[in-house]
Design a protein around this motif. Structure first.
Motif, PDB file in Angstrom:
ATOM      1  N   TYR A 223       0.795  -1.242   0.000  1.00 25.57           N
ATOM      2  CA  TYR A 223       0.000   0.000   0.000  1.00 25.57           C
ATOM      3  C   TYR A 223       0.818   1.277   0.000  1.00 25.57           C
ATOM      4  O   TYR A 223       0.246   2.356  -0.070  1.00 25.57           O
ATOM      5  CB  TYR A 223      -0.993   0.015   1.167  1.00 25.57           C
ATOM      6  N   LYS A 224       2.152   1.160   0.105  1.00 20.26           N
ATOM      7  CA  LYS A 224       2.950   2.396   0.129  1.00 20.26           C
ATOM      8  C   LYS A 224       3.370   2.749  -1.296  1.00 20.26           C
ATOM      9  O   LYS A 224       2.551   3.174  -2.103  1.00 20.26           O
ATOM     10  CB  LYS A 224       4.155   2.213   1.048  1.00 20.26           C
ATOM     11  N   TYR A 225       4.645   2.526  -1.608  1.00 19.27           N
ATOM     12  CA  TYR A 225       5.159   2.930  -2.929  1.00 19.27           C
ATOM     13  C   TYR A 225       4.597   2.080  -4.070  1.00 19.27           C
ATOM     14  O   TYR A 225       4.750   2.437  -5.226  1.00 19.27           O
ATOM     15  CB  TYR A 225       6.686   2.855  -2.936  1.00 19.27           C
ATOM     16  N   LEU A 226       3.976   0.937  -3.751  1.00 17.74           N
ATOM     17  CA  LEU A 226       3.433   0.098  -4.827  1.00 17.74           C
ATOM     18  C   LEU A 226       1.992   0.486  -5.186  1.00 17.74           C
ATOM     19  O   LEU A 226       1.405  -0.115  -6.085  1.00 17.74           O
ATOM     20  CB  LEU A 226       3.525  -1.392  -4.454  1.00 17.74           C
ATOM     21  N   ASN A 227       1.431   1.440  -4.470  1.00 21.10           N
ATOM     22  CA  ASN A 227       0.144   2.052  -4.858  1.00 21.10           C
ATOM     23  C   ASN A 227      -1.024   1.065  -4.926  1.00 21.10           C
ATOM     24  O   ASN A 227      -1.921   1.214  -5.761  1.00 21.10           O
ATOM     25  CB  ASN A 227       0.290   2.763  -6.225  1.00 21.10           C
ATOM     26  N   GLY A 228      -1.026   0.068  -4.047  1.00 22.85           N
ATOM     27  CA  GLY A 228      -2.064  -0.964  -4.096  1.00 22.85           C
ATOM     28  C   GLY A 228      -3.344  -0.626  -3.343  1.00 22.85           C
ATOM     29  O   GLY A 228      -4.294  -1.404  -3.379  1.00 22.85           O
ATOM     30  N   GLY A 229      -3.382   0.521  -2.651  1.00 18.04           N
ATOM     31  CA  GLY A 229      -4.600   0.916  -1.935  1.00 18.04           C
ATOM     32  C   GLY A 229      -4.544   0.567  -0.458  1.00 18.04           C
ATOM     33  O   GLY A 229      -3.740  -0.275  -0.035  1.00 18.04           O
ATOM     34  N   PRO A 230      -5.428   1.192   0.338  1.00 18.20           N
ATOM     35  CA  PRO A 230      -5.376   1.013   1.795  1.00 18.20           C
ATOM     36  C   PRO A 230      -5.485  -0.462   2.195  1.00 18.20           C
ATOM     37  O   PRO A 230      -6.405  -1.149   1.757  1.00 18.20           O
ATOM     38  CB  PRO A 230      -6.585   1.816   2.307  1.00 18.20           C
ATOM     39  N   GLY A 231      -4.547  -0.921   2.983  1.00 14.65           N
ATOM     40  CA  GLY A 231      -4.572  -2.310   3.441  1.00 14.65           C
ATOM     41  C   GLY A 231      -4.272  -3.320   2.353  1.00 14.65           C
ATOM     42  O   GLY A 231      -4.614  -4.502   2.486  1.00 14.65           O
ATOM     43  N   ALA A 232      -3.625  -2.888   1.271  1.00 17.80           N
ATOM     44  CA  ALA A 232      -3.298  -3.813   0.160  1.00 17.80           C
ATOM     45  C   ALA A 232      -2.503  -5.013   0.676  1.00 17.80           C
ATOM     46  O   ALA A 232      -1.779  -4.898   1.668  1.00 17.80           O
ATOM     47  CB  ALA A 232      -2.474  -3.087  -0.901  1.00 17.80           C
ATOM     48  N   PRO A 233      -2.622  -6.154   0.014  1.00 17.86           N
ATOM     49  CA  PRO A 233      -1.841  -7.320   0.445  1.00 17.86           C
ATOM     50  C   PRO A 233      -0.335  -7.046   0.360  1.00 17.86           C
ATOM     51  O   PRO A 233       0.105  -6.198  -0.421  1.00 17.86           O
ATOM     52  CB  PRO A 233      -2.228  -8.411  -0.561  1.00 17.86           C
ATOM     53  N   ALA A 234       0.405  -7.778   1.161  1.00  9.48           N
ATOM     54  CA  ALA A 234       1.859  -7.616   1.221  1.00  9.48           C
ATOM     55  C   ALA A 234       2.528  -8.679   0.343  1.00  9.48           C
ATOM     56  O   ALA A 234       1.856  -9.471  -0.309  1.00  9.48           O
ATOM     57  CB  ALA A 234       2.311  -7.761   2.671  1.00  9.48           C
ATOM     58  N   PHE A 235       3.865  -8.687   0.330  1.00 10.79           N
ATOM     59  CA  PHE A 235       4.568  -9.739  -0.413  1.00 10.79           C
ATOM     60  C   PHE A 235       5.648 -10.343   0.473  1.00 10.79           C
ATOM     61  O   PHE A 235       6.030  -9.768   1.494  1.00 10.79           O
ATOM     62  CB  PHE A 235       5.162  -9.188  -1.724  1.00 10.79           C
ATOM     63  N   LEU A 236       6.108 -11.514   0.060  1.00 10.27           N
ATOM     64  CA  LEU A 236       7.271 -12.095   0.729  1.00 10.27           C
ATOM     65  C   LEU A 236       8.168 -12.757  -0.294  1.00 10.27           C
ATOM     66  O   LEU A 236       7.721 -13.196  -1.358  1.00 10.27           O
ATOM     67  CB  LEU A 236       6.872 -13.056   1.853  1.00 10.27           C
ATOM     68  N   PHE A 237       9.466 -12.769   0.040  1.00 10.19           N
ATOM     69  CA  PHE A 237      10.505 -13.342  -0.822  1.00 10.19           C
ATOM     70  C   PHE A 237      11.247 -14.411  -0.043  1.00 10.19           C
ATOM     71  O   PHE A 237      11.588 -14.212   1.125  1.00 10.19           O
ATOM     72  CB  PHE A 237      11.485 -12.233  -1.235  1.00 10.19           C
ATOM     73  N   VAL A 238      11.462 -15.547  -0.688  1.00 10.65           N
ATOM     74  CA  VAL A 238      12.329 -16.582  -0.120  1.00 10.65           C
ATOM     75  C   VAL A 238      13.342 -16.959  -1.194  1.00 10.65           C
ATOM     76  O   VAL A 238      12.955 -17.287  -2.329  1.00 10.65           O
ATOM     77  CB  VAL A 238      11.513 -17.836   0.295  1.00 10.65           C
ATOM     78  N   ALA A 239      14.628 -16.877  -0.866  1.00  9.71           N
ATOM     79  CA  ALA A 239      15.667 -17.202  -1.853  1.00  9.71           C
ATOM     80  C   ALA A 239      15.503 -18.649  -2.302  1.00  9.71           C
ATOM     81  O   ALA A 239      15.203 -19.533  -1.488  1.00  9.71           O
ATOM     82  CB  ALA A 239      17.050 -16.980  -1.258  1.00  9.71           C
ATOM     83  N   LYS A 240      15.725 -18.866  -3.578  1.00  5.20           N
ATOM     84  CA  LYS A 240      15.482 -20.180  -4.179  1.00  5.20           C
ATOM     85  C   LYS A 240      16.142 -21.320  -3.409  1.00  5.20           C
ATOM     86  O   LYS A 240      15.582 -22.391  -3.259  1.00  5.20           O
ATOM     87  CB  LYS A 240      15.998 -20.149  -5.616  1.00  5.20           C
ATOM     88  N   ARG A 241      17.345 -21.038  -2.882  1.00  4.47           N
ATOM     89  CA  ARG A 241      18.073 -22.121  -2.201  1.00  4.47           C
ATOM     90  C   ARG A 241      17.318 -22.639  -0.979  1.00  4.47           C
ATOM     91  O   ARG A 241      17.595 -23.733  -0.505  1.00  4.47           O
ATOM     92  CB  ARG A 241      19.482 -21.651  -1.807  1.00  4.47           C
ATOM     93  N   TRP A 242      16.392 -21.843  -0.450  1.00  2.00           N
ATOM     94  CA  TRP A 242      15.660 -22.282   0.743  1.00  2.00           C
ATOM     95  C   TRP A 242      14.256 -22.785   0.438  1.00  2.00           C
ATOM     96  O   TRP A 242      13.583 -23.317   1.324  1.00  2.00           O
ATOM     97  CB  TRP A 242      15.516 -21.129   1.760  1.00  2.00           C
ATOM     98  N   LEU A 243      13.810 -22.584  -0.801  1.00  2.98           N
ATOM     99  CA  LEU A 243      12.379 -22.788  -1.069  1.00  2.98           C
ATOM    100  C   LEU A 243      11.856 -24.146  -0.639  1.00  2.98           C
ATOM    101  O   LEU A 243      10.825 -24.249   0.016  1.00  2.98           O
ATOM    102  CB  LEU A 243      12.082 -22.541  -2.547  1.00  2.98           C
ATOM    103  N   ASP A 244      12.549 -25.183  -1.012  1.00  2.00           N
ATOM    104  CA  ASP A 244      12.015 -26.502  -0.666  1.00  2.00           C
ATOM    105  C   ASP A 244      12.605 -27.048   0.627  1.00  2.00           C
ATOM    106  O   ASP A 244      12.166 -28.077   1.130  1.00  2.00           O
ATOM    107  CB  ASP A 244      12.208 -27.471  -1.838  1.00  2.00           C
TER     108      ASP A 244
END
Ligand code: PLP
Length: 413
Positions: A223-244
């Motif tokens: 909802y900040k710089y990504l302009n998704g609107g009030p309470g917009a969903p967030a994101f998460l990143f996991v480096a590929k080496r840890w995914l599984d």
């Protein structure tokens, strides 16, 4: 240094290669918006997109919309689009839940990967929700985990081989001070600690290079710089080496290998989707998609360049126009050490900010005394900075902020 004029700022706008991006936003007339670091401006396309989704997709397709309109793929699809902005691969990012919940999930995953270690290292500049999540998780685990909070400038020295995870926000929400993500991540890696970066004030504001910095986990805000609107969903990143190799403890059916088999036992999906929990919020995801569209064709290096120029201009103009009013710069004056905001301390900062807002200059306030001005290069102009500082000067010169109405605290500051 020669004094700047408003005409100089208008000339900067004429040379600005990002100037046309402002057309992508529905900015209200008469408003100078310097709070995109709290809530981004409404993109022009969002209203029509949501109306279509509601009338046609939901209205006509009903439950079949999940397949027919690809609603079920939105978390991955939007994650892949955010990946470009943060230096990740498309299969390392997913959009879901809130930043707070995502902190909980990735921190749990990180801690499980370092079972012999007990310390989560963070700093006093981190956003409180991140610290609270770590405290709650440590208590839940009941295995003597503890959160150690040091001053931001001490983080690097404190990284040693007893640390399980280093959890930091890249850009301090109050001062705008920016951590050196590459250096801290490298030091953590050498000590065998995992890194978790909160990009709430970075994603969409500047280039981020998660994989280039060897980061393990990250989260961020829609909802900040990504302009998704009030309470917009967030994101998460996991480096590929840890995914599984890793798991998160919120076993929801959208993270299950076969959600529509309705098995009684949990089996996680492969890849980033195991970090999903429940049913995706389709309307909010669609709005975030429109927010991400505002970055189409945009070079984040140019965004950073303009962001720093806007911040430098604000600092210079406040020095020039408002030298005698007790404003203290609370942000790094050198651009490299700063995110996309400039903050000033003032003993009556709350009231001064309310007076500015009454004049249409919208920033925000963080206790105890900080006025924050955020710069969103996609829609903020150089002339806006001039006009905002001129109004700040007027509010301070005439002591307009002494009006008792400006001291009344609202629920959200
Ligand atoms: C760095 C940071 N993390 C997290 C949050 C908020 O998280 P949530 O979206 O879960 O409320 C904010 C809100 O401003 C923030 O600045």
């Amino acid at each position: 240094m020669t004094e700047l004029t408003r005409a100089d700022c208008v000339a900067f706008d004429q040379d600005d290669q990002l100037a046309s991006l402002r057309e992508r936003f529905a900015l209200p007339d008469g408003i100078i918006y310097l709070d995109g670091n709290s809530l981004g401006v409404l993109p022009r396309a969002t209203g029509a997109r949501l109306e279509n989704l509601i009338r046609e997709e939901w209205g006509q397709s009903l439950i079949t919309g999940w397949n027919k309109h690809g609603w079920v793929n939105l978390p991955l699809h939007l994650g892949a689009r955010i990946a470009r902005l943060i230096g990740a691969d498309t299969d390392e990012v997913v959009v879901c839940d809130s930043t707070s919940l995502n902190v909980f999930k990735v921190l749990s995953a990180a801690i499980a990967l370092r079972p012999e270690r007990r310390i989560i290292l963070s700093d006093s500049g981190n956003f409180p929700t991140d610290l609270y999540m770590a405290q709650g998780l440590a208590q839940l685990l009941g295995r003597d985990h503890r959160l150690e909070i040091v001053a931001p400038e001490e983080v690097s020295n404190r990284i040693r081989d007893d640390i399980a995870a280093v959890m930091l926000t890249e850009v301090d929400y109050r001062s705008g001070r920016r951590h050196d993500m590459a250096a801290i991540s490298a030091k953590a890696k050498a000590a065998g600690a995992l890194t978790i970066w909160d990009l709430a004030h970075s994603a969409g504001a500047m280039p981020v290079d998660l994989n280039g910095c060897g980061v393990d986990f990250a989260v961020g805000c829609g909802y900040k710089y990504l302009n998704g609107g009030p309470g917009a969903p967030a994101f998460l990143f996991v480096a590929k080496r840890w995914l599984d190799a890793t798991q998160q403890p919120l076993y929801g059916w959208f993270g299950h290998m076969t959600p529509f088999a309705f098995e009684t036992g949990y089996r996680p999906k492969t890849g980033i989707e195991r970090f999903l929990v429940g049913t995706p919020p389709v309307l909010s995801l669609a709005a975030l998609g429109c927010g991400l569209d505002t970055f189409d064709g945009v070079d984040m290096r140019q965004v950073r360049e303009k962001s720093l120029a806007l911040g430098d201009l604000m600092i210079r103009l406040v020095e020039q126009e408002c030298p005698d009013f007790g404003l203290a710069l609370a942000s790094p004056s050198n651009g490299a050490g700063r995110g996309s905001q400039v903050s000033y301390a003032h003993p009556s900062g709350y009231a001064v900010m309310q007076a500015l807002i009454a004049h249409g200059v919208i920033g925000d306030f963080r206790a105890p005394d900080l006025m924050r001005f955020g710069f969103t290069p996609l829609y903020v102009r150089y002339q806006d900075i001039w006009d905002a500082v001129a109004i700040l000067r007027q509010v301070l010169t005439n002591e307009e902020w002494r009006n008792p109405a400006y001291s009344r605290r609202a629920a959200v500051t």
